[in-house]
Design a protein around this motif. Structure first.
Motif, PDB file in Angstrom:
ATOM      1  N   ARG A  91      12.027 -18.833  14.682  1.00 20.90           N
ATOM      2  CA  ARG A  91      12.056 -17.301  15.190  1.00 20.90           C
ATOM      3  C   ARG A  91      12.800 -16.563  14.078  1.00 20.90           C
ATOM      4  N   HIS A  92      13.551 -17.108  13.369  1.00 25.36           N
ATOM      5  CA  HIS A  92      14.507 -16.282  12.472  1.00 25.36           C
ATOM      6  C   HIS A  92      13.425 -16.292  11.097  1.00 25.36           C
ATOM      7  N   HIS A  93      12.701 -17.328  10.954  1.00 23.40           N
ATOM      8  CA  HIS A  93      11.700 -17.366   9.804  1.00 23.40           C
ATOM      9  C   HIS A  93      10.655 -16.498  10.132  1.00 23.40           C
ATOM     10  N   THR A  94      10.086 -16.317  11.490  1.00 26.32           N
ATOM     11  CA  THR A  94       8.897 -15.579  11.439  1.00 26.32           C
ATOM     12  C   THR A  94       9.463 -13.772  11.438  1.00 26.32           C
ATOM     13  N   ALA A  95      10.646 -13.734  12.006  1.00 25.22           N
ATOM     14  CA  ALA A  95      11.191 -12.269  11.876  1.00 25.22           C
ATOM     15  C   ALA A  95      11.642 -12.058  10.406  1.00 25.22           C
ATOM     16  N   ALA A  96      12.005 -13.073   9.460  1.00 27.25           N
ATOM     17  CA  ALA A  96      11.949 -12.640   8.156  1.00 27.25           C
ATOM     18  C   ALA A  96      10.878 -12.277   7.325  1.00 27.25           C
ATOM     19  N   LEU A  97       9.906 -13.282   7.897  1.00 28.62           N
ATOM     20  CA  LEU A  97       8.186 -12.798   7.359  1.00 28.62           C
ATOM     21  C   LEU A  97       7.950 -11.530   7.486  1.00 28.62           C
ATOM     22  N   ALA A  98       8.285 -11.008   9.138  1.00 31.17           N
ATOM     23  CA  ALA A  98       7.710  -9.861   9.405  1.00 31.17           C
ATOM     24  C   ALA A  98       8.450  -8.698   8.891  1.00 31.17           C
ATOM     25  N   VAL A  99       9.867  -9.047   8.439  1.00 35.38           N
ATOM     26  CA  VAL A  99      10.560  -8.171   7.876  1.00 35.38           C
ATOM     27  C   VAL A  99      10.248  -7.804   6.257  1.00 35.38           C
ATOM     28  N   ALA A 100       9.804  -8.794   5.766  1.00 34.44           N
ATOM     29  CA  ALA A 100       9.339  -8.894   4.414  1.00 34.44           C
ATOM     30  C   ALA A 100       7.980  -8.087   4.151  1.00 34.44           C
ATOM     31  N   ASN A 101       7.171  -8.421   5.307  1.00 36.29           N
ATOM     32  CA  ASN A 101       5.875  -7.704   5.398  1.00 36.29           C
ATOM     33  C   ASN A 101       6.039  -5.880   5.556  1.00 36.29           C
ATOM     34  N   ARG A 102       7.008  -5.784   6.380  1.00 38.19           N
ATOM     35  CA  ARG A 102       7.402  -4.354   6.740  1.00 38.19           C
ATOM     36  C   ARG A 102       7.962  -3.805   5.502  1.00 38.19           C
ATOM     37  N   GLU A 103       8.807  -4.450   4.535  1.00 37.12           N
ATOM     38  CA  GLU A 103       9.342  -3.987   3.438  1.00 37.12           C
ATOM     39  C   GLU A 103       8.290  -3.613   2.474  1.00 37.12           C
ATOM     40  N   LYS A 104       7.319  -4.587   2.500  1.00 40.70           N
ATOM     41  CA  LYS A 104       6.351  -4.242   1.454  1.00 40.70           C
ATOM     42  C   LYS A 104       5.634  -3.213   2.219  1.00 40.70           C
ATOM     43  N   ASP A 105       5.264  -3.010   3.270  1.00 44.12           N
ATOM     44  CA  ASP A 105       4.541  -1.742   3.816  1.00 44.12           C
ATOM     45  C   ASP A 105       5.383  -0.379   3.407  1.00 44.12           C
ATOM     46  N   LEU A 106       6.646  -0.715   3.729  1.00 42.80           N
ATOM     47  CA  LEU A 106       7.725   0.348   3.425  1.00 42.80           C
ATOM     48  C   LEU A 106       7.462   0.811   1.810  1.00 42.80           C
ATOM     49  N   GLU A 107       7.412  -0.244   1.082  1.00 43.62           N
ATOM     50  CA  GLU A 107       7.621   0.021  -0.444  1.00 43.62           C
ATOM     51  C   GLU A 107       6.195   0.732  -0.816  1.00 43.62           C
ATOM     52  N   ARG A 108       5.023   0.061  -0.199  1.00 46.74           N
ATOM     53  CA  ARG A 108       3.753   0.993  -0.441  1.00 46.74           C
ATOM     54  C   ARG A 108       3.601   2.439   0.098  1.00 46.74           C
ATOM     55  N   SER A 109       4.355   2.703   1.214  1.00 47.08           N
ATOM     56  CA  SER A 109       4.396   3.848   1.635  1.00 47.08           C
ATOM     57  C   SER A 109       5.198   4.882   0.894  1.00 47.08           C
ATOM     58  N   THR A 110       6.493   4.451   0.491  1.00 47.85           N
ATOM     59  CA  THR A 110       7.266   5.005  -0.330  1.00 47.85           C
ATOM     60  C   THR A 110       6.408   5.253  -1.770  1.00 47.85           C
ATOM     61  N   GLU A 111       5.680   4.394  -2.222  1.00 41.92           N
ATOM     62  CA  GLU A 111       4.936   4.884  -3.666  1.00 41.92           C
ATOM     63  C   GLU A 111       3.808   5.775  -3.066  1.00 41.92           C
ATOM     64  N   ARG A 112       3.308   5.774  -2.051  1.00 39.25           N
ATOM     65  CA  ARG A 112       2.331   6.543  -1.664  1.00 39.25           C
ATOM     66  C   ARG A 112       2.821   7.908  -1.473  1.00 39.25           C
ATOM     67  N   MET A 113       4.040   8.279  -1.143  1.00 40.03           N
ATOM     68  CA  MET A 113       4.846   9.530  -0.619  1.00 40.03           C
ATOM     69  C   MET A 113       5.044  10.232  -1.870  1.00 40.03           C
ATOM     70  N   LYS A 114       5.558   8.996  -3.007  1.00 37.42           N
ATOM     71  CA  LYS A 114       5.832   9.647  -4.222  1.00 37.42           C
ATOM     72  C   LYS A 114       4.739  10.115  -4.968  1.00 37.42           C
ATOM     73  N   SER A 115       3.358   9.415  -4.773  1.00 40.41           N
ATOM     74  CA  SER A 115       2.410  10.026  -5.373  1.00 40.41           C
ATOM     75  C   SER A 115       1.920  11.371  -4.710  1.00 40.41           C
ATOM     76  N   LEU A 116       2.041  11.482  -3.477  1.00 39.71           N
ATOM     77  CA  LEU A 116       1.623  12.688  -2.632  1.00 39.71           C
ATOM     78  C   LEU A 116       2.471  13.700  -3.063  1.00 39.71           C
ATOM     79  N   GLY A 117       3.808  13.411  -3.386  1.00 40.51           N
ATOM     80  CA  GLY A 117       4.622  14.286  -3.773  1.00 40.51           C
ATOM     81  C   GLY A 117       4.587  15.053  -5.143  1.00 40.51           C
ATOM     82  N   ASP A 118       4.028  14.039  -5.783  1.00 38.85           N
ATOM     83  CA  ASP A 118       3.492  14.537  -7.318  1.00 38.85           C
ATOM     84  C   ASP A 118       2.408  15.355  -7.220  1.00 38.85           C
TER      85      ASP A 118
END
Length: 297
Positions: free
Chosen positions: A223-250
């Motif tokens: 369960r911890h491994h599954t949660a860790a994978l989910a967190v990693a995926n969310r972190e990647k989504d967050l990173e992409r969202s952050t980059e998108r927001m930065k781009s939109l900001g520009d």
């Protein structure tokens, strides 16, 4: 050699008696054998040496139901060359008492007999009294015939027949003492075996609980491994969202800059228009004036 084998061997019993006892139920029934005297009497530990000394070799005797049975057993031992036998015929009635002996403590009061062997205990110890020293009966009765057998806790014995016997060697255990020690050892071994079984049961339960805990731990790890994978995926989504927001900001900042430029251009155009309107009005006025001048000519 196991404890049971040591007890069954009865190596401290006479050869003939050991031979008969080794024959099992067949010999027990054929000769009416009931068991060793020492196995049927349980004295208090404090008087073991006294009882051993009084009984002497009789402690190793086999109790038989009748005298004829003992004679048959002796004959069988002789024919087989199996060694010497020693027997005690079970009393058929309560033996005569020596009466009240105003000295010492009846030794029989300190001895417990197994069920069915009370008459054997009375026959062997019923006229025996426990005293501190043999000097007491000697001083009390002098040269007169003694009314009973006297014995000290150490095992010194004085009989009505004038026999005085010293105790067994100090520090050694007599037949009854060894029998009691074996009984205690058997009891202790039984108790230890029970504890071992309980410990084995507890060990099995602990192993089962450990296996259950390991299974649960593996489940938690998965369960911890599954949660860790989910967190990693969310972190990647967050990173992409952050980059998108930065781009939109520009882009937004660019739009703001363009809007500012447009606003400035619009302001300039508005100012120019006003100037053009003023100039047009001026030119119209000038045109009207000249038209009038022309018309006057």
């Amino acid at each position: 050699q196991s404890l049971e084998e040591f007890i069954e061997a009865r190596e401290d019993v006479s050869e003939g008696n050991r031979h008969l006892l080794s024959q099992g139920e067949e010999a027990m029934g054929r000769f009416g054998l009931r068991g060793l005297v020492r196995d049927q009497l349980m004295p208090d530990r404090e008087v073991e040496r006294a009882v051993d000394s009084v009984l002497a070799e009789r402690a190793e005797a086999i109790v038989v139901d009748r005298a004829a049975s003992a004679v048959d057993a002796l004959r069988a031992l002789r024919e087989q060359g199996a060694g010497r036998g020693l027997f005690l015929v079970e009393p058929s009635a309560r033996p005569m008492s020596a009466g009240i002996v105003p000295m010492g403590e009846p030794l029989l009061d300190r001895v417990e007999a197994r069920d069915g062997y009370e008459s054997v205990a009375r026959a062997l110890l019923g006229d025996v009294y426990l005293v501190e020293t043999l000097q007491e009966p000697v001083d009390a009765f002098g040269a007169a015939e003694l009314p009973a057998t006297f014995v000290t806790p150490e095992g010194d014995v004085l009989t009505p027949g004038g026999i005085i016997r010293s105790a067994v060697e100090a520090g050694s255990s007599g037949s009854l003492g060894r029998t009691r020690e074996l009984r205690e050892l058997v009891s202790e071994v039984t108790s230890l075996e029970l504890q071992v079984r309980e410990c084995e049961g507890a060990h099995r339960e602990a192993e089962e609980e450990l296996a259950s805990i390991n299974d649960e731990l593996d489940n938690y790890r998965n369960r911890h491994h599954t949660a860790a994978l989910a967190v990693a995926n969310r972190e990647k989504d967050l990173e992409r969202s952050t980059e998108r927001m930065k781009s939109l900001g520009d882009v937004h900042e660019g739009r703001i800059a363009e809007r500012s430029d447009l606003f400035e251009a619009t302001t300039t155009l508005v100012a120019d228009r006003e100037q053009f309107v003023v100039e047009v009005e001026r030119l119209r006025t000038e045109q009207v004036t000249r038209q009038r001048e022309t018309d006057g000519i």
